[in-house]
Design a protein around this motif. Structure first.
Motif, PDB file in Angstrom:
ATOM      1  N   LEU A   1      16.476  30.098  56.875  1.00  7.63           N
ATOM      2  CA  LEU A   1      16.621  28.643  56.813  1.00  7.63           C
ATOM      3  C   LEU A   1      17.157  28.221  55.445  1.00  7.63           C
ATOM      4  O   LEU A   1      18.056  27.378  55.345  1.00  7.63           O
ATOM      5  N   LEU A   2      16.634  28.812  54.393  1.00  8.57           N
ATOM      6  CA  LEU A   2      17.097  28.514  53.046  1.00  8.57           C
ATOM      7  C   LEU A   2      18.577  28.871  52.876  1.00  8.57           C
ATOM      8  O   LEU A   2      19.326  28.139  52.223  1.00  8.57           O
ATOM      9  N   SER A   3      19.003  29.972  53.474  1.00 12.97           N
ATOM     10  CA  SER A   3      20.412  30.371  53.359  1.00 12.97           C
ATOM     11  C   SER A   3      21.340  29.346  54.000  1.00 12.97           C
ATOM     12  O   SER A   3      22.436  29.095  53.499  1.00 12.97           O
ATOM     13  N   VAL A   4      20.898  28.729  55.087  1.00 10.59           N
ATOM     14  CA  VAL A   4      21.702  27.679  55.723  1.00 10.59           C
ATOM     15  C   VAL A   4      21.790  26.465  54.803  1.00 10.59           C
ATOM     16  O   VAL A   4      22.874  25.905  54.597  1.00 10.59           O
ATOM     17  N   GLY A   5      20.671  26.077  54.217  1.00  8.94           N
ATOM     18  CA  GLY A   5      20.675  24.943  53.300  1.00  8.94           C
ATOM     19  C   GLY A   5      21.524  25.183  52.068  1.00  8.94           C
ATOM     20  O   GLY A   5      22.295  24.314  51.651  1.00  8.94           O
ATOM     21  N   VAL A   6      21.388  26.357  51.477  1.00 12.26           N
ATOM     22  CA  VAL A   6      22.177  26.691  50.283  1.00 12.26           C
ATOM     23  C   VAL A   6      23.664  26.704  50.625  1.00 12.26           C
ATOM     24  O   VAL A   6      24.494  26.205  49.856  1.00 12.26           O
ATOM     25  N   THR A   7      24.004  27.254  51.775  1.00  9.30           N
ATOM     26  CA  THR A   7      25.409  27.284  52.172  1.00  9.30           C
ATOM     27  C   THR A   7      25.949  25.872  52.353  1.00  9.30           C
ATOM     28  O   THR A   7      27.017  25.541  51.838  1.00  9.30           O
ATOM     29  N   ALA A   8      25.205  25.026  53.068  1.00  2.28           N
ATOM     30  CA  ALA A   8      25.674  23.666  53.339  1.00  2.28           C
ATOM     31  C   ALA A   8      25.746  22.814  52.077  1.00  2.28           C
ATOM     32  O   ALA A   8      26.696  22.049  51.895  1.00  2.28           O
ATOM     33  N   LEU A   9      24.746  22.928  51.230  1.00  2.60           N
ATOM     34  CA  LEU A   9      24.656  22.027  50.085  1.00  2.60           C
ATOM     35  C   LEU A   9      25.328  22.537  48.816  1.00  2.60           C
ATOM     36  O   LEU A   9      25.679  21.744  47.940  1.00  2.60           O
TER      37      LEU A   9
END
Length: 121
Positions: free
Chosen positions: A72-80
């Protein structure tokens, strides 16, 4: 075939699927697809390997839960962070990331199922 061999074979198959997708993709979104797939593989491959190795131990649930948070964190880091820094288009980058994670999660589940239930599929 051992669960480790199943997992490694699944990683190879997932990489081949990714290569086919890249070959068929529009040149305008290839960078986003490569970036999303790379993040997905870099996050999911080691997490899946660790999860397969912890089956039958007391750490299994802890590794699973921590792995889900890291995904989940990897998705957030990628998006943001990664999308703006590399000036990627959001949808193709996140689509490739989520697709890579989903395919590799399937590979992980398949390897864990084989190890835990003795299925020889």
């Amino acid at each position: 075939m051992s669960p480790r061999a199943s997992y490694l074979g699944g990683l190879g198959l997932a990489a081949a699927i990714g290569a086919v997708v890249l070959a068929m993709a529009s040149p305008g979104i290839r960078n986003e697809l490569v970036g999303g797939m790379a993040v997905g593989f870099l996050v999911q491959a080691p997490l899946g390997w660790l999860h397969v190795r912890t089956l039958g131990t007391g750490r299994f649930q802890l590794v699973w839960g921590a792995g889900m948070l890291i995904r989940l964190l990897s998705v957030g880091v990628t998006a943001l962070i990664l999308v703006p820094v590399f000036r990627w288009q959001l949808a193709p980058a996140l689509g490739a990331l989520l697709g890579a994670i989903a395919i590799l999660l399937f590979v992980e589940v398949f390897a864990v199922m084989r190890k835990s239930s003795g299925i020889n599929a």
